[in-house]
Write a protein that holds these residues in place. Structure first.
Motif, PDB file in Angstrom:
ATOM      1  N   ALA A 164       0.800  -0.719  -0.234  1.00 53.48           N
ATOM      2  CA  ALA A 164      -0.383   0.037   0.075  1.00 53.48           C
ATOM      3  C   ALA A 164       0.997   1.358   0.046  1.00 53.48           C
ATOM      4  O   ALA A 164       0.847   2.250  -0.668  1.00 53.48           O
ATOM      5  N   GLY A 165       2.074   0.907   0.775  1.00 52.81           N
ATOM      6  CA  GLY A 165       3.188   2.161   0.580  1.00 52.81           C
ATOM      7  C   GLY A 165       3.309   2.144  -0.722  1.00 52.81           C
ATOM      8  O   GLY A 165       3.294   4.332  -1.181  1.00 52.81           O
ATOM      9  N   ASN A 166       3.810   1.652  -1.426  1.00 52.81           N
ATOM     10  CA  ASN A 166       3.540   2.567  -2.847  1.00 52.81           C
ATOM     11  C   ASN A 166       2.803   2.308  -3.750  1.00 52.81           C
ATOM     12  O   ASN A 166       3.603   3.762  -5.017  1.00 52.81           O
ATOM     13  N   LEU A 236      -6.654  -2.084   0.470  1.00 55.46           N
ATOM     14  CA  LEU A 236      -7.391  -1.939   1.554  1.00 55.46           C
ATOM     15  C   LEU A 236      -8.930  -2.777   1.779  1.00 55.46           C
ATOM     16  O   LEU A 236      -9.433  -2.796   2.733  1.00 55.46           O
ATOM     17  N   ASP A 237      -9.358  -3.194   0.545  1.00 54.22           N
ATOM     18  CA  ASP A 237     -10.195  -4.599   0.460  1.00 54.22           C
ATOM     19  C   ASP A 237      -9.595  -5.205   1.764  1.00 54.22           C
ATOM     20  O   ASP A 237     -10.113  -6.685   2.451  1.00 54.22           O
ATOM     21  N   GLU A 238      -8.291  -5.611   0.703  1.00 50.53           N
ATOM     22  CA  GLU A 238      -7.627  -7.020   2.066  1.00 50.53           C
ATOM     23  C   GLU A 238      -7.322  -6.545   4.180  1.00 50.53           C
ATOM     24  O   GLU A 238      -7.547  -7.422   4.443  1.00 50.53           O
ATOM     25  N   MET A 263       0.292   2.498   9.288  1.00 54.12           N
ATOM     26  CA  MET A 263      -1.143   1.967   8.739  1.00 54.12           C
ATOM     27  C   MET A 263      -1.873   4.125   8.784  1.00 54.12           C
ATOM     28  O   MET A 263      -2.764   4.537   8.221  1.00 54.12           O
ATOM     29  N   MET A 264      -1.371   4.104  10.102  1.00 50.66           N
ATOM     30  CA  MET A 264      -1.436   5.424  10.341  1.00 50.66           C
ATOM     31  C   MET A 264      -1.032   6.646   9.449  1.00 50.66           C
ATOM     32  O   MET A 264      -1.760   7.301   8.988  1.00 50.66           O
ATOM     33  N   VAL A 265       0.127   6.204   9.320  1.00 48.94           N
ATOM     34  CA  VAL A 265       0.254   7.677   8.124  1.00 48.94           C
ATOM     35  C   VAL A 265       0.495   7.399   6.894  1.00 48.94           C
ATOM     36  O   VAL A 265       0.270   8.497   6.109  1.00 48.94           O
ATOM     37  N   ILE A 266      -0.404   6.198   6.520  1.00 50.51           N
ATOM     38  CA  ILE A 266      -0.981   6.232   5.085  1.00 50.51           C
ATOM     39  C   ILE A 266      -2.226   6.812   4.879  1.00 50.51           C
ATOM     40  O   ILE A 266      -2.587   7.688   3.596  1.00 50.51           O
ATOM     41  N   ARG A 283     -18.434   0.682   2.276  1.00 49.87           N
ATOM     42  CA  ARG A 283     -18.343  -1.016   2.106  1.00 49.87           C
ATOM     43  C   ARG A 283     -17.413  -1.120   2.399  1.00 49.87           C
ATOM     44  O   ARG A 283     -16.469  -2.593   2.627  1.00 49.87           O
ATOM     45  N   ARG A 284     -16.273  -0.665   3.208  1.00 53.40           N
ATOM     46  CA  ARG A 284     -15.290  -0.579   4.263  1.00 53.40           C
ATOM     47  C   ARG A 284     -15.472   0.200   6.111  1.00 53.40           C
ATOM     48  O   ARG A 284     -15.359   0.915   6.176  1.00 53.40           O
TER      49      ARG A 284
END
Length: 339
Positions: A164-166, A236-238, A263-266, A283-284
């Motif tokens: 996710a970072g990428n 994010l679905d994962e 994940m906080m910083v993302i 949906r999330r």
């Protein structure tokens, strides 16, 4: 004899000599990750941190240090997005010859690469188990999501599925476009002369010349944004499924870990780059609650909210203005890449 050509030749020779000398003084090279005991950096405190307010990895280590209650002396290093290429200055290259932030210093020795810094800080704090689960399965889950939240490789866009970072650099392009509007061209040109990754200053120069409200017309930029958005939706679905299985409030369950730091910083970057509504949808629901919980952490306030930068705030305001006045801009960056 016409003296003008001679003067031009002398000036050109002087500039060339200056450039060659300066380039030699600003040589960059990769540095081994982790603690480098063979390097000694002058310090005033046991823990010091060279960081940038916008840098995703800098945010991450600041949150980690706050969670571990490790006091440190902060040194803000400008990147071009926040004003200048201080990271390729002779002074900073003595701290990190790779020209990257953050750099964590402990007892005078630098620790390079943010994922190694997180692990090192956790292991050397007064509470080493505070951010790392004792249960082996939960620790493996944490490590998986630490990687998921990391920037991998010099070109994250080449491996969007890796983490996710990428996806974050591509999604930050619109914000970069507005932030760079107030940065002098001469500051950007310094990167062309001395930055080891020439495509970055070239991209910023392109943003500057084209203008933030029009750069979405450039197909490679538009495609990078759209592909980053689609890849993050998959990540994010994962995460939504993992949070439902762990029963939260955190990724491994009841314990806040290094995975949640990443994940906080993302999510913070999605907020400051005006993407948060795009990804926090009905949906999330698990992620919606997760983000709300992250914002209640004292570390969020002390390590992120209190480290704002005027260039970021101005860039976000400008980005939101462009979206209001140029509907085609917003439509272009949220359209299907095939369109």
């Amino acid at each position: 004899m016409d003296i003008l050509p001679l003067c031009l030749l002398i000036v050109s020779c002087c500039l060339l000599v200056w450039y060659l000398v300066e380039r030699n003084r600003r040589k960059t090279r990769p540095m081994p990750e982790g603690l480098n005991t063979d390097r000694v950096i002058p310090t005033e405190q046991p823990w010091e941190l060279y960081h940038n307010n916008l840098s995703l990895c800098s945010k991450k280590i600041r949150v980690c240090l706050a969670e571990l209650k490790i006091p440190y002396k902060a040194h803000h290093i400008d990147l071009i997005e926040t004003g200048s290429y201080q990271n390729i200055s002779r002074e900073f290259l003595k701290v990190n010859p790779a020209a990257l932030v953050p750099v964590l210093i402990h007892n005078g020795h630098p620790i390079y690469e943010s994922h190694a810094q997180l692990q090192y800080a956790a292991e050397h704090s007064a509470t080493p188990a505070a951010l790392v689960p004792a249960d082996p399965d939960k620790k493996r889950l944490m490590e998986y999501w630490v990687t998921k939240g990391s920037l991998i490789g010099d070109d994250p866009l080449a491996a969007l599925e890796a983490s996710a970072g990428n996806t974050i650099p591509g999604l930050t392009l619109p914000l970069f476009g507005t932030m760079i509007e107030r940065i002098p061209v001469k500051n950007i040109l310094e990167g062309l002369l001395f930055h080891r990754l020439k495509e970055r200053p070239l991209g910023f120069l392109l943003f500057k010349l084209v203008g933030a409200q029009r750069f979405h017309h450039i197909p490679p930029i538009r495609k990078a944004i759209q592909q980053s958005r689609d890849a993050l939706n998959i990540h994010l679905d994962e995460l939504e499924a993992v949070l439902a299985q762990s029963e939260g409030p955190w990724i491994t369950g009841k314990q806040f870990t290094l995975a949640d730091v990443g994940m906080m910083v993302i999510f913070e970057r999605l907020l400051e780059a005006d993407w948060i509504k795009e990804f926090l949808t009905e949906r999330r629901p698990q992620i919606g609650r997760y983000w709300a919980s992250l914002q209640t952490r004292p570390s969020y306030q002390s390590a992120i909210a209190e480290f704002d930068h005027p260039t970021i705030s101005r860039g976000l305001d400008r980005l939101q203005t462009i979206k209001r006045h140029y509907p085609a801009f917003n439509q272009a960056i949220t359209a299907d890449p095939a369109c």
